[in-house]
Design an enzyme around this catalytic site. Structure first.
Site, short mmCIF file in Angstrom:
data_model
loop_
_atom_site.label_atom_id
_atom_site.label_comp_id
_atom_site.label_asym_id
_atom_site.label_seq_id
_atom_site.Cartn_x
_atom_site.Cartn_y
_atom_site.Cartn_z
N LYS A 88 62.04 -13.29 -42.71
CA LYS A 88 63.03 -12.30 -43.11
C LYS A 88 63.36 -11.43 -41.92
O LYS A 88 62.45 -10.94 -41.24
CB LYS A 88 62.45 -11.41 -44.24
CG LYS A 88 63.41 -10.34 -44.70
CD LYS A 88 64.32 -10.84 -45.79
CE LYS A 88 65.53 -9.95 -46.03
NZ LYS A 88 66.66 -10.22 -45.10
N LYS A 124 64.21 -13.41 -36.93
CA LYS A 124 65.39 -12.71 -36.41
C LYS A 124 66.35 -13.76 -35.87
O LYS A 124 65.94 -14.85 -35.51
CB LYS A 124 65.00 -11.76 -35.26
CG LYS A 124 66.03 -10.69 -34.98
CD LYS A 124 65.81 -9.50 -35.88
CE LYS A 124 66.92 -8.49 -35.76
NZ LYS A 124 66.57 -7.24 -36.50
N GLY A 163 71.79 -8.20 -41.87
CA GLY A 163 72.53 -7.64 -40.75
C GLY A 163 71.65 -6.99 -39.70
O GLY A 163 70.45 -6.79 -39.89
N ASP A 164 72.25 -6.70 -38.59
CA ASP A 164 71.65 -5.91 -37.49
C ASP A 164 72.86 -5.45 -36.66
O ASP A 164 73.98 -5.39 -37.21
CB ASP A 164 70.66 -6.76 -36.68
CG ASP A 164 69.78 -5.92 -35.75
OD1 ASP A 164 68.80 -5.32 -36.21
OD2 ASP A 164 70.09 -5.84 -34.53
N ASN A 239 75.39 1.78 -38.52
CA ASN A 239 74.79 1.87 -39.86
C ASN A 239 73.57 2.79 -39.91
O ASN A 239 73.49 3.68 -40.75
CB ASN A 239 74.44 0.45 -40.33
CG ASN A 239 73.69 0.47 -41.64
OD1 ASN A 239 72.47 0.43 -41.67
ND2 ASN A 239 74.41 0.56 -42.74
P1 NDP Z 1 75.49 -1.12 -35.70
O1 NDP Z 1 76.14 -2.30 -35.08
O2 NDP Z 1 75.95 -0.65 -37.03
O3 NDP Z 1 75.56 0.14 -34.72
C1 NDP Z 1 74.99 0.09 -33.45
C2 NDP Z 1 75.25 1.41 -32.75
O4 NDP Z 1 74.48 1.45 -31.56
C3 NDP Z 1 76.69 1.56 -32.32
O5 NDP Z 1 77.02 2.92 -32.29
C4 NDP Z 1 76.68 0.96 -30.93
O6 NDP Z 1 77.72 1.42 -30.12
C5 NDP Z 1 75.33 1.40 -30.41
N1 NDP Z 1 74.82 0.39 -29.48
C6 NDP Z 1 74.52 -0.88 -29.76
N2 NDP Z 1 74.12 -1.54 -28.66
C7 NDP Z 1 74.19 -0.67 -27.68
C8 NDP Z 1 73.91 -0.77 -26.31
N3 NDP Z 1 73.49 -1.89 -25.73
N4 NDP Z 1 74.07 0.33 -25.59
C9 NDP Z 1 74.52 1.47 -26.17
N5 NDP Z 1 74.81 1.62 -27.46
C10 NDP Z 1 74.64 0.56 -28.20
O7 NDP Z 1 73.94 -1.47 -35.74
P2 NDP Z 1 72.77 -0.82 -36.61
O8 NDP Z 1 73.02 0.62 -36.84
O9 NDP Z 1 72.54 -1.71 -37.75
O10 NDP Z 1 71.52 -1.00 -35.63
C11 NDP Z 1 71.10 0.02 -34.72
C12 NDP Z 1 69.66 -0.22 -34.34
O11 NDP Z 1 68.84 -0.16 -35.53
C13 NDP Z 1 69.33 -1.58 -33.72
O12 NDP Z 1 68.28 -1.42 -32.80
C14 NDP Z 1 68.84 -2.39 -34.90
O13 NDP Z 1 68.01 -3.45 -34.49
C15 NDP Z 1 68.07 -1.33 -35.66
N6 NDP Z 1 67.83 -1.58 -37.07
C16 NDP Z 1 68.83 -1.85 -37.95
C17 NDP Z 1 68.56 -2.04 -39.28
C18 NDP Z 1 69.63 -2.26 -40.29
O14 NDP Z 1 69.31 -2.34 -41.48
N7 NDP Z 1 70.91 -2.33 -39.91
C19 NDP Z 1 67.18 -2.01 -39.79
C20 NDP Z 1 66.20 -1.65 -38.80
C21 NDP Z 1 66.53 -1.47 -37.50
P3 NDP Z 1 78.98 0.48 -29.85
O15 NDP Z 1 79.77 0.46 -31.12
O16 NDP Z 1 79.70 1.13 -28.74
O17 NDP Z 1 78.46 -0.88 -29.48
O1 2IT Z 2 65.58 -4.76 -37.84
C1 2IT Z 2 65.63 -4.85 -39.08
O2 2IT Z 2 64.66 -4.58 -39.79
C2 2IT Z 2 66.90 -5.25 -39.68
N1 2IT Z 2 67.87 -5.45 -38.96
C3 2IT Z 2 67.00 -5.44 -41.17
C4 2IT Z 2 66.48 -6.80 -41.56
C5 2IT Z 2 66.67 -7.18 -43.01
O3 2IT Z 2 66.29 -8.33 -43.32
O4 2IT Z 2 67.16 -6.40 -43.82
#
Ligand code: NDP
Ligand code: 2IT
Length: 446
Positions: A88, A124, A163-164, A239
């Site tokens: 997952k 992943k 998603g991520d 997100n």
């Molecule tokens: P989104 O795509 O929704 O948003 C990512 C945000 O981070 C954007 O504002 C983006 O800016 C910025 N960003 C991404 N990559 C870079 C980079 N290389 N340098 C600078 N800014 C960057 O992603 P999420 O919010 O889902 O994910 C954010 C983080 O949280 C990640 O590390 C992800 O692995 C982690 N995460 C996400 C989960 C989820 O449920 N979605 C769960 C647990 C962890 P821009 O638009 O300019 O690219």
């Molecule tokens: O990094 C993470 O935990 C996520 N992007 C969410 C993974 C998931 O299966 O909901």
């Protein structure tokens, strides 16, 4: 000695994968006191097995852009550890994606998923596809091509992506449609983060950000602190960042800065989240727009995303990407009086910065515990899909809150057991390892 040998072996075998080596080093070194207590791990080659993915799938993703040109991207799915449940973990679409980044994320995911207490293994995937500037039809064609290969390797009892970065409800919808067509079956639990109309869970969108703040609330409470009235800075505006901001504001914190990969905004009066949501969730625009719409706010361009850490705050929430806080940033944050850091992103703080925060007594909520609310709610989505039933927002949110509270308690308990004080980084690793190692040992050498 055993630990040193394994670290050397992992380094030799993966010398061109810096992010993966960083994640393994961070986890394994913090397990030292546990490993010393269990000489049987060496005989079982337990650490060698934990650091090696069960399976790594890499594939070609060809698609046709709006100009009729053929584009080719690289797709990945890493099925890292399936000892406690189906693999997952999310899918990341970002040009920086490579094998090292995929493996670090999959490795972290195994430990995170173990902490949720739910039956999910770690995986992943993703692609070096860049969704920025692509039309909706290009996104759809890419997702369909990606799923045309991925569907062979996933399933609701096998591997469940979500998603991520760069993958939200729109992409999950296109991928689910293609999966359903190829399988000719409605296997709702094969993907999570789905739309509410076709098997998604209420509160999944909010879950990672809300969960981060629930964890932060518990961590602060355990140290006689409160988020109310605190000044907060949040990197990213995707997100995780948006819903961390929403819950922090609900709890009475003042969020003064957010960012994206081009720069950061500062609003001394407190971020107007409805404006950020409109720009990011509806228009898919740049955070820079905020300064044009909210008078008194300022935008600062910043291509390496570090300016935000120069803003004075009590609490910092890195919610963008890996290694966004280095030692220099950590020093700046501490000099400005930061008391707590909550990792919404995966591995946002590099090793030197983690060590510095811990040394200075900054409370650090480690990613694999603090951002586990997203995947935990994905597992709740799987439960609802299996039951062919859905819970209300309040029911899911309450379960999420309980899960995050329990994760904090598990981190605290492990840290206390090993005399590590408020080192919840090691606490999280130890609590997660305890579960995975027991499951692996029980299942024999596989
Ligand atoms: P989104 O795509 O929704 O948003 C990512 C945000 O981070 C954007 O504002 C983006 O800016 C910025 N960003 C991404 N990559 C870079 C980079 N290389 N340098 C600078 N800014 C960057 O992603 P999420 O919010 O889902 O994910 C954010 C983080 O949280 C990640 O590390 C992800 O692995 C982690 N995460 C996400 C989960 C989820 O449920 N979605 C769960 C647990 C962890 P821009 O638009 O300019 O690219
Ligand atoms: O990094 C993470 O935990 C996520 N992007 C969410 C993974 C998931 O299966 O909901």
């Amino acid at each position: 000695m055993y630990l040193d040998n394994v670290l050397k072996m992992v380094k030799d075998k993966n010398s061109n994968e810096p992010e993966f080596l960083q994640a393994v080093y961070e986890v394994l070194t913090s397990l030292k006191p546990v490993i010393e207590k269990h000489p049987e791990f060496e005989k079982q080659a337990l650490l060698e097995r934990i650091a090696e993915p069960e399976r790594l799938i890499m594939f070609r993703v060809p698609w046709v852009d709006d100009n009729g040109n053929v584009q080719v991207n690289r797709g990945f799915r890493i099925q890292f550890n399936g000892a406690i449940g189906p693999y997952k973990g999310g899918l990341r679409f970002h040009p920086s994606v490579n094998q090292s980044i995929m493996k670090f994320l999959a490795f972290e995911q195994c430990f995170k998923n173990a902490l949720t207490g739910l039956p999910i293994g770690g995986g992943k995937g993703g692609s070096d596809f860049d969704p920025k500037g692509k039309s909706d039809m290009e996104i759809m064609r890419f997702c369909q091509s990606f799923m045309s290969e991925l569907y062979k390797h996933i399933g609701q009892d096998v591997d469940v992506p979500a998603g991520d970065i760069g993958v939200g409800a729109r992409e999950i919808g296109y991928m689910f449609g293609q999966y359903r067509k190829l399988r000719n079956a409605y296997e709702a639990g094969v993907l999570t983060g789905k739309g509410l109309e076709y098997g998604g869970s209420l509160a999944r969108t909010e879950a990672t950000g809300y969960g981060l703040i629930y964890f932060m609330r518990e961590m602060l409470k355990a140290n006689n602190l409160d988020i109310k009235g605190k000044t907060v800075i949040i990197s990213g505006s995707g997100n995780v960042a948006i819903y961390a901001c929403e819950k922090a504001q609900e709890y009475g914190a003042k969020v003064v800065a957010m960012s994206d990969s081009n720069g950061c905004i500062y609003d001394a009066d407190g971020i107007k989240l409805d404006v950020v949501k409109q720009i990011k969730e509806v228009e898919r625009g740049r955070i820079k727009e905020y300064a044009n719409r909210v008078s008194g706010s300022v935008y600062k361009e910043d291509t390496d995303c570090r300016n935000i850490w120069k803003i004075k705050a009590d609490i910092a929430l890195p919610c963008a990407t890996q290694n966004e806080i280095n030692l220099e940033d950590a020093k700046t944050l501490v000099a400005n009086g930061v008391m707590a850091v909550g990792e919404g992103a995966n591995m946002p703080t590099n090793i030197e910065a983690i060590e510095y925060f811990l040394e200075k007594g900054v409370l650090l909520a480690p990613a694999k515990a603090a951002n586990a609310g997203g995947v935990a709610t994905s597992a709740l989505e799987m439960s609802q899909n299996s039951m062919r039933y859905s819970w209300t927002f309040e029911e899911v949110d309450k379960k999420l809150d309980d899960i995050m509270t329990n994760i904090f308690k598990a981190c605290q308990k492990s840290a206390e057991e090993y005399g590590l004080g408020t080192n919840y980084v090691a606490g999280a690793n130890i609590a997660a390892f305890d579960k995975i190692s027991k499951a692996m040992i029980a299942q024999g050498i596989i």
